[in-house]
Write an enzyme that holds these catalytic residues in place. Structure first.
Site, PDB file in Angstrom:
ATOM      1  N   LYS A 248      38.907  78.263  74.346  1.00  0.00           N
ATOM      2  CA  LYS A 248      39.206  79.584  74.878  1.00  0.00           C
ATOM      3  C   LYS A 248      40.443  79.495  75.769  1.00  0.00           C
ATOM      4  O   LYS A 248      40.382  78.927  76.864  1.00  0.00           O
ATOM      5  CB  LYS A 248      38.012  80.132  75.661  1.00  0.00           C
TER       6      LYS A 248
ATOM      7  N   LYS B 157      24.117  85.099  69.714  1.00  0.00           N
ATOM      8  CA  LYS B 157      23.636  84.464  70.939  1.00  0.00           C
ATOM      9  C   LYS B 157      22.151  84.134  70.792  1.00  0.00           C
ATOM     10  O   LYS B 157      21.382  84.876  70.163  1.00  0.00           O
ATOM     11  CB  LYS B 157      23.827  85.403  72.127  1.00  0.00           C
TER      12      LYS B 157
END
Length: 367
Positions: free
Chosen positions: A266, A167
């Site tokens: 996803k 991240k």
């Protein structure tokens, strides 16, 4: 194949598990996860599903409480009495309810589990998957320093993970990626901006081309296509939309506008594994590589993700590693753990109901 399969009842719990280590992104730091778990009953069988939704609406608009409300008052009442004629039966019954993709994912996964049981097969086989293992990447939260990740990345690579994702956030991007690329010069490296940037950061983002990322995931607004197209035109690195892609329509928009050159898919926020396969097929036809992303899944949702990740267009190792990296316990037998050849594609999913004792019953509905 058995007789007609009709949804007779549904039961919903919430299960809370502490993470082995906290996970930080540009939006929040999470130590504890709570996910709704769904059981659909039909023909003497139970199908299991999971909504791996965040507790707060900081990723997409849904959260645990909105999922529970949608399940109880809008979605499950439409499903009771539904005949499962095929994998799209549940999605068709839920069509009048807009959005609520995490809740729909839980129900579609449970319905596909029922269909797979009736046909004496697996979710992977329903999806058309033949692979026995899939490559898996490992994802790491936003660190204070890149060096803080070295030991964990070394362990992930040693255990068979073939891609590393980290991240990033404004002011914490180049300072993280530069040491990582220097130390791991040859690995597949991806970064996730979690919608923390704007086009005002375009120069900084374009400079990340230097690090030869496999892809840069959703740096701009969670519902954006236009600004991503402008940014992608400036960058050599493939941008990959994630939060923006919740339907086939979204992906067609991204393709038409050239908003990205890759897709992070996803199943949890596309409405279920069967719906995710449709987006996969669209991306494959457009020549866009697909990576299957995760949502801090417990094992039920992770098993579904692994099955989708075995589709042929998923050419970037997905966030589908074993849940034992995140949680001390698992709900399925056998557990989802990395093997030498990658993540095993699950066969018939067996939920250990004894381990559900810590779950909190929310409600039951019958036809």
């Amino acid at each position: 194949m058995g007789g007609t399969l009709t949804i007779e009842a549904a039961e919903v719990w919430t299960l809370t598990q502490d993470r082995l280590t906290p996970f930080a992104s540009a939006n929040e730091t999470v130590q504890r996860e709570t996910h709704p778990i769904v059981a659909l009953r039909a023909g003497g069988m139970t199908g299991w599903g999971e909504a791996p939704v965040p507790l707060a609406p900081l990723y997409l608009p849904e959260n645990v409480y909105s999922v529970l409300d949608a399940l109880r008052h809008h979605l499950i009442p439409r499903l009771l009495g539904t005949v499962l004629e095929g994998p799209d039966s549940v999605a068709e019954a839920m069509t009048p309810v807009r959005g609520n993709v995490f809740a729909k994912h839980a129900l579609e996964t449970a319905a596909l589990d029922l269909i797979a049981q009736q046909r004496k097969t697996s979710l992977a086989a329903l999806l058309g998957v033949t692979a026995e293992h899939v490559p898996a990447g490992a994802t790491f939260g936003l660190p204070d320093r890149a060096e803080d990740l070295f030991d964990s990345i070394d362990a992930a690579l040693a255990s068979g993970h073939s891609r590393i994702k980290v991240k990033i956030a404004p002011g914490r991007d180049r300072s993280i990626l530069a040491p990582l690329r220097k130390r791991y010069s040859d690995i597949a490296l991806t970064a996730d901006g979690n919608s923390a940037y704007t086009l005002a950061d375009a120069d900084t983002l374009a400079s990340l081309d230097e690090f030869e990322l496999t892809l840069l995931e959703q740096p701009l607004a969670w519902d954006d296509f236009v600004d991503h197209a402008a940014l992608q035109a400036r960058m050599r690195t493939p941008l990959a939309l994630d939060e923006s892609l919740q339907s086939e329509s979204d992906l067609r928009t991204a393709i038409a506008l050239k908003s990205c050159r890759a897709v992070v898919l996803k199943p949890a926020h596309t409405g279920g594994p069967w719906q995710a396969r449709k987006l996969h097929d669209l991306a494959l036809a457009a020549g866009m590589p697909v990576m299957i992303g995760g949502m801090h899944d417990f094992c039920i949702a992770r098993a579904a993700n692994i099955a989708v990740a075995a589709l042929p267009g998923c050419t970037v190792a997905g966030d589908v590693g074993g849940t034992d990296r995140y949680y001390a316990a698992d709900l399925v037998d056998p557990p989802l753990r990395m093997a030498e050849d990658g993540m095993p594609v699950p066969g018939r999913l067996t939920v250990d109901t004894g381990r559900m004792k810590s779950a909190v019953s929310q409600f039951s509905l019958c036809a």
